[in-house]
Scaffold this active site. Structure first.
Site, PDB file in Angstrom:
ATOM      1  N   SER A 289       0.835  -1.216   0.000  1.00 54.85           N
ATOM      2  CA  SER A 289       0.000   0.000   0.000  1.00 54.85           C
ATOM      3  C   SER A 289       0.869   1.265   0.000  1.00 54.85           C
ATOM      4  O   SER A 289       0.475   2.292  -0.558  1.00 54.85           O
ATOM      5  CB  SER A 289      -0.968  -0.001   1.185  1.00 54.85           C
ATOM      6  OG  SER A 289      -0.289   0.029   2.408  1.00 54.85           O
ATOM      7  N   ASN A 290       2.054   1.177   0.594  1.00 53.18           N
ATOM      8  CA  ASN A 290       2.945   2.353   0.545  1.00 53.18           C
ATOM      9  C   ASN A 290       3.477   2.595  -0.860  1.00 53.18           C
ATOM     10  O   ASN A 290       3.706   3.744  -1.241  1.00 53.18           O
ATOM     11  CB  ASN A 290       4.096   2.197   1.544  1.00 53.18           C
ATOM     12  CG  ASN A 290       3.678   2.593   2.935  1.00 53.18           C
ATOM     13  OD1 ASN A 290       3.592   3.773   3.251  1.00 53.18           O
ATOM     14  ND2 ASN A 290       3.380   1.600   3.775  1.00 53.18           N
TER      15      ASN A 290
ATOM     16  N   MET B 114      10.698  -6.474   4.409  1.00 47.59           N
ATOM     17  CA  MET B 114      10.798  -7.052   5.745  1.00 47.59           C
ATOM     18  C   MET B 114      12.071  -7.894   5.939  1.00 47.59           C
ATOM     19  O   MET B 114      12.017  -9.013   6.460  1.00 47.59           O
ATOM     20  CB  MET B 114       9.541  -7.873   6.053  1.00 47.59           C
ATOM     21  CG  MET B 114       8.237  -7.098   5.907  1.00 47.59           C
ATOM     22  SD  MET B 114       8.222  -5.497   6.758  1.00 47.59           S
ATOM     23  CE  MET B 114       7.778  -6.033   8.404  1.00 47.59           C
ATOM     24  N   ARG B 115      13.190  -7.341   5.496  1.00 44.21           N
ATOM     25  CA  ARG B 115      14.491  -7.967   5.728  1.00 44.21           C
ATOM     26  C   ARG B 115      15.466  -6.877   6.139  1.00 44.21           C
ATOM     27  O   ARG B 115      15.327  -5.736   5.727  1.00 44.21           O
ATOM     28  CB  ARG B 115      15.063  -8.577   4.429  1.00 44.21           C
ATOM     29  CG  ARG B 115      14.303  -9.700   3.810  1.00 44.21           C
ATOM     30  CD  ARG B 115      14.636 -11.052   4.357  1.00 44.21           C
ATOM     31  NE  ARG B 115      16.032 -11.320   4.614  1.00 44.21           N
ATOM     32  CZ  ARG B 115      16.548 -12.540   4.616  1.00 44.21           C
ATOM     33  NH1 ARG B 115      15.785 -13.582   4.344  1.00 44.21           N
ATOM     34  NH2 ARG B 115      17.807 -12.743   4.925  1.00 44.21           N
TER      35      ARG B 115
ATOM     36  N   ASN C 265      14.061   4.164   4.611  1.00 46.17           N
ATOM     37  CA  ASN C 265      13.076   3.220   5.149  1.00 46.17           C
ATOM     38  C   ASN C 265      11.911   3.978   5.776  1.00 46.17           C
ATOM     39  O   ASN C 265      12.073   5.095   6.263  1.00 46.17           O
ATOM     40  CB  ASN C 265      13.755   2.355   6.228  1.00 46.17           C
ATOM     41  CG  ASN C 265      12.835   1.291   6.779  1.00 46.17           C
ATOM     42  OD1 ASN C 265      12.101   0.631   6.035  1.00 46.17           O
ATOM     43  ND2 ASN C 265      12.854   1.103   8.094  1.00 46.17           N
TER      44      ASN C 265
ATOM     45  N   HIS D 214       9.150   3.432   8.847  1.00 46.19           N
ATOM     46  CA  HIS D 214       8.898   2.568  10.002  1.00 46.19           C
ATOM     47  C   HIS D 214       7.683   3.102  10.772  1.00 46.19           C
ATOM     48  O   HIS D 214       7.597   4.307  11.038  1.00 46.19           O
ATOM     49  CB  HIS D 214      10.129   2.526  10.905  1.00 46.19           C
ATOM     50  CG  HIS D 214       9.948   1.597  12.059  1.00 46.19           C
ATOM     51  ND1 HIS D 214      10.013   0.222  11.917  1.00 46.19           N
ATOM     52  CD2 HIS D 214       9.652   1.830  13.357  1.00 46.19           C
ATOM     53  CE1 HIS D 214       9.770  -0.343  13.093  1.00 46.19           C
ATOM     54  NE2 HIS D 214       9.544   0.607  13.981  1.00 46.19           N
TER      55      HIS D 214
END
Ligand code: GRF
Length: 187
Positions: free
Chosen positions: A12-13, A82-83, A99, A101
């Protein structure tokens, strides 16, 4: 400036970035069944799937680097990747990986930041956009926005409020970085 987005999940981002006018030249997805692949196709974005599960990090990041070089990528946006990024990518792109968050860092690092903040009972959490370094959810902060938690908010409501904040702040932080770099290259 050529931009790549890395994503692992819903995406969605990614959609919000595209809808807010950020030109994405390449999407790299590390999960072959992630919905972000469908989104990338819907947005007519080039999408390369590079699986990471059970693989050596140097090996898959070397593969990613080759694709990034092919597209002359200068800036990487981690849009739900997700790493942890390893040294292979970081050495080439340090200072050029951003990133998002879903908490006000340095509080609530990790993969469960939204529920961790909610379950802790904080009244304010939020969203952070930051350059990454070799630590998890660390590095120079570009932008933060607060998101209030009302007593009446369910976790689902709070989660939605966080995502809505993300969709705004990620694009505006990226635009800020691009503008600063353009100004630097002119002067
Ligand atoms: C977002 O909450 C982002 O902050 C976190 O992972 C989530 C990705 O959501 N890093 P989506 O895949 O963009 O919908």
């Amino acid at each position: 400036m050529k931009i790549a987005a890395f994503a692992s999940g819903n995406g969605s981002n990614l959609t919000a970035l595209v809808e807010n006018g950020i030109e994405i030249d390449l999407v790299i997805c590390n999960k072959p069944d992630a919905y972000v692949i469908t989104r990338a196709n819907n947005h007519n974005l080039d999408c390369v799937v590079i699986p990471t599960k059970g693989r050596d990090q140097v090996e898959f990041e070397t593969e990613m680097l080759a694709v990034l070089e092919k597209y002359n990528i200068e800036l990487i946006l981690l849009a739900g990747y997700m790493r942890m990024v390893g040294a292979t990518l970081l050495n080439e792109y340090e200072g050029n990986i951003i990133n998002i968050h879903p908490s006000l860092l340095p509080s609530f690092k990790g993969a469960h930041a939204i529920s961790d903040a909610y379950n802790y009972g904080v009244c304010v959490s939020g969203v952070t956009v930051h350059f990454i370094d070799s630590e998890m959810d660390a590095g120079t902060i570009i932008s933060q926005v607060p998101v209030l938690i009302d007593d009446s908010d369910s976790l689902e409501q709070f989660e939605q409020n966080i995502h809505n904040a993300e969709y705004q702040v990620f694009s505006s932080a990226v635009k800020k970085v691009i503008k600063e770099r353009n100004e630097k290259s002119i002067s």
